[in-house]
Design an enzyme around this catalytic site. Structure first.
Site, short mmCIF file in Angstrom:
data_model
loop_
_atom_site.label_atom_id
_atom_site.label_comp_id
_atom_site.label_asym_id
_atom_site.label_seq_id
_atom_site.Cartn_x
_atom_site.Cartn_y
_atom_site.Cartn_z
N ASP A 54 0.83 -1.20 0.00
CA ASP A 54 0.00 0.00 0.00
C ASP A 54 0.87 1.26 0.00
O ASP A 54 1.86 1.34 0.72
CB ASP A 54 -0.90 0.02 1.23
CG ASP A 54 -1.70 1.30 1.33
OD1 ASP A 54 -2.59 1.50 0.47
OD2 ASP A 54 -1.43 2.10 2.24
N TYR A 59 2.58 10.03 0.93
CA TYR A 59 3.75 9.45 1.61
C TYR A 59 5.04 9.92 0.95
O TYR A 59 5.41 9.46 -0.14
CB TYR A 59 3.68 7.92 1.59
CG TYR A 59 2.42 7.35 2.20
CD1 TYR A 59 1.61 8.09 3.06
CD2 TYR A 59 2.01 6.06 1.89
CE1 TYR A 59 0.45 7.57 3.61
CE2 TYR A 59 0.85 5.52 2.44
CZ TYR A 59 0.08 6.28 3.29
OH TYR A 59 -1.08 5.76 3.83
N LYS A 86 -3.85 5.91 -3.34
CA LYS A 86 -4.96 6.73 -2.87
C LYS A 86 -5.16 7.95 -3.75
O LYS A 86 -4.25 8.37 -4.46
CB LYS A 86 -4.70 7.13 -1.42
CG LYS A 86 -4.48 5.89 -0.53
CD LYS A 86 -4.16 6.23 0.89
CE LYS A 86 -3.93 4.96 1.69
NZ LYS A 86 -2.64 4.30 1.36
N GLY A 239 -3.01 0.34 11.63
CA GLY A 239 -2.90 0.89 12.98
C GLY A 239 -3.31 -0.06 14.08
O GLY A 239 -3.88 0.36 15.09
N VAL A 240 -3.01 -1.36 13.92
CA VAL A 240 -3.47 -2.34 14.92
C VAL A 240 -2.73 -2.20 16.25
O VAL A 240 -3.15 -2.79 17.24
CB VAL A 240 -3.33 -3.79 14.39
CG1 VAL A 240 -4.18 -3.98 13.14
CG2 VAL A 240 -1.88 -4.16 14.13
N SER A 243 -0.94 3.11 17.17
CA SER A 243 0.16 4.05 16.94
C SER A 243 1.40 3.74 17.75
O SER A 243 2.40 4.44 17.61
CB SER A 243 -0.26 5.51 17.16
OG SER A 243 -0.28 5.89 18.51
#
Length: 349
Positions: A54, A59, A86, A239-240, A243
């Site tokens: 991804d 970015y 994106k 984001g599991v 952060s």
């Protein structure tokens, strides 16, 4: 090579490995990342079985897309992987444009000489997509996420950008998908409400949602996941670790002991300590528990993790594929650390 499980996105033909590599950190998010490091991380992920990558124009302000496309092409593996990027931002020359406001004030180190401007119109989405194709050197992408279509992110400007989508942006997404230029359309956001709102107006295949379902946040079990499943929207979970705190634990350095990008509160740290105690009893890492808890839910198609080194990649692959001892999840439920209704499984590889 680890053989990672694959799950399909909705009614599309796109299959994702249980673990995907997110390239926001590699874009220079707060740290300088030489191209050699970028290539090493991507290739280590591929070597270990990861087949989903991804990226986004944001970015590194184009740098991540440039580097990812180059690595995949020169190493001859671009046809073997699934790529998502994106839309919603256009990159313009830094010397002649004003940078878009960012919720978290992201500091890109050594980015390309551009700034990002929000644009969710038909022309904006089409230009963003075509620019991404050129930066990566690809003819199309598998998944296109509308980036940060979120009231939490845009605040007072949210209605403005939603109106852009309603007036013409959705039409661009529909044309890209129906033409085969992209195979799936979704949102890339840090909240759940906007996913359901947009899904009520436009047919979404999937959405990348960061930090909303974790060992510390169970709210999606009650409303979001059931509705996403009813609508056939596959969820890709980012984001599991919330952060940082679920990766570094309660004793980690203060700089990384964060919850949703803020210093973790005493209450959060107390819950993390309780989770760590059960992990210690069963001999598994907190990161493994955090990763597989999220992937266990049938609404989740894949977990996306960032990495800055090959060691990070190895740790991420271990976290998604390591065997969970019998009784671990029952122990968490017995201590009310996770809901009784939370789906669990013994291994996620």
């Amino acid at each position: 090579m680890t053989v990672l499980e694959k799950r399909k996105i909705g009614n599309t033909g796109v299959e994702l490995t249980s673990l995907g590599l997110g390239t926001s950190p590699l874009g220079g998010c707060g740290v300088r990342v030489p191209f050699t490091d970028f290539e090493a991380v991507v290739m280590k992920a591929y070597e270990l079985g990861v087949r989903y990558f991804d990226t986004a124009p944001l970015y590194g302000l184009g740098k991540s897309e440039h580097s990812l496309g180059h690595v995949l092409r020169v190493n001859g593996i671009i046809e073997d992987v699934v790529i998502s990027t994106k839309a919603g931002r256009i990159l313009k020359p830094a010397s002649r444009s004003k940078r878009a406001e960012s919720l978290y004030g992201i500091n890109w180190i050594d980015p390309l000489p551009y700034v990002d401007e929000y644009d969710y119109t038909y022309d904006g989405i089409m230009r963003s997509f075509e620019d991404s194709q050129q930066r990566m050197g690809v003819d199309g992408v598998d998944i296109l996420y509308l980036h940060d279509v979120s009231g939490v992110w845009h605040r007072d400007s949210y209605d403005l950008y939603l109106s852009q989508l309603r007036q013409s942006g959705y039409r661009a997404c529909d044309e890209l998908r129906s033409s085969g230029a992209v195979k799936a359309i979704g949102l890339g956001v840090n909240e759940t409400a906007s996913v359901l709102q947009v899904a009520g107006e436009f047919n979404l295949d999937c959405s990348l949602v960061a930090g909303r379902y974790t060992l510390l946040n169970h709210q999606p079990l009650e409303d979001f996941f059931p509705e996403a499943q009813r609508r056939g929207i596959s969820i890709i979970a980012g984001g599991v670790y919330n952060s940082g705190v679920l990766a570094e634990g309660s004793k980690g350095a203060a700089a990384v002991r964060t919850y949703d990008y803020q210093t973790a509160s005493p209450e959060i740290l107390k819950r993390v300590e309780a989770l760590e105690a059960v992990c210690g009893e069963f001999g598994i890492s907190l990161a493994t528990a955090a990763t597989q808890f999220v992937y266990s839910h049938p609404a989740v198609t894949a977990v996306v993790q960032g990495a800055l080194s090959t060691a990070h990649v190895e740790a991420n692959v271990k976290a998604i594929s390591e065997k969970i001892p019998p009784g671990f999840w029952s122990a968490l439920k017995a201590k009310s650390l996770i809901p009784e209704a939370a789906p669990i499984m013994t291994s996620a590889a």
